[in-house]
Design an enzyme around this catalytic site. Structure first.
Site, short mmCIF file in Angstrom:
data_model
loop_
_atom_site.label_atom_id
_atom_site.label_comp_id
_atom_site.label_asym_id
_atom_site.label_seq_id
_atom_site.Cartn_x
_atom_site.Cartn_y
_atom_site.Cartn_z
N ASP A 1 -111.15 -1.77 22.36
CA ASP A 1 -112.02 -1.39 22.39
C ASP A 1 -111.97 -0.07 22.48
O ASP A 1 -109.93 0.24 22.24
CB ASP A 1 -112.84 -1.88 23.77
CG ASP A 1 -113.71 -2.68 23.84
OD1 ASP A 1 -114.55 -2.85 22.94
OD2 ASP A 1 -113.68 -3.16 25.09
N ASP B 1 -120.16 -3.49 20.01
CA ASP B 1 -120.64 -3.84 21.04
C ASP B 1 -121.91 -2.51 20.93
O ASP B 1 -123.26 -3.48 21.36
CB ASP B 1 -119.73 -3.48 21.82
CG ASP B 1 -118.71 -3.70 21.91
OD1 ASP B 1 -118.87 -4.88 21.52
OD2 ASP B 1 -117.35 -3.35 22.34
#
Length: 172
Positions: A133, A147
């Site tokens: 991330d 995502d």
């Protein structure tokens, strides 16, 4: 055109939906993979980089869990769930007969595949990998392109359903 449709036994729209779904999935997957490679090389081990004031930042993290770092001890289970959803979506591609559903269907496949690739191949090991991330917003968990594609795709699917459309066509 009608003769060609009759000859093939399917609509030309359905054929083009395959292209929409697969090209969208491939684009999402490629962008997610490229940006994760960039994030690992550029951001890992460094302080957050603020891009737009304090609103947008690049910040590196490896997430063993799901959204908001939930289920951090269940990486293998999340991998199995991702496989199951990906299998379902793949088996149902042929049923997507509404063009508007092709884009979110492809976005969902591309996003799931992007995070699944991390879970399969990244450290700490096979099928237990942590998802990279790197995008940060205030008061929000870090996320990535996969995502974003998943969330946007589901939101579009909900909107299409709310407007009376299903991936097979309008509700009667």
């Amino acid at each position: 055109m009608h003769a060609l449709q009759t000859e093939r036994g399917e609509t030309l729209i359905r054929t083009s939906n395959w292209r929409i779904i697969l090209s969208t999935a491939l684009a999402v997957y490629a962008l997610d993979t490229a940006t994760k490679i960039w994030a690992v090389k550029t951001l890992e081990g460094k302080s957050p980089q603020y891009i737009i004031g304090t609103f947008l930042r690049w910040e590196f993290a490896r997430n063993p869990g799901a959204a908001f770092s939930s289920l951090t001890g269940a990486t293998f289970l999340l991998t199995l769930i991702s496989f199951a959803v990906l299998l379902f979506l793949s088996l149902r591609i042929k049923d997507v007969s509404v063009r508007a559903w092709g884009y979110p269907w492809g976005g969902l496949i591309g996003g799931i595949t992007g995070n699944l690739t991390d879970r399969i191949f990244r450290d700490p090991g096979l099928f237990r990998g942590h998802v990279v991330d790197w995008i940060g917003l205030p008061h929000w968990a870090l996320f990535n392109i996969a995502d974003s594609a998943i969330v946007i795709s589901v939101a579009v699917m909900v909107l299409l359903t709310w407007r009376g459309s299903t991936f097979r066509g309008s509700k009667s």
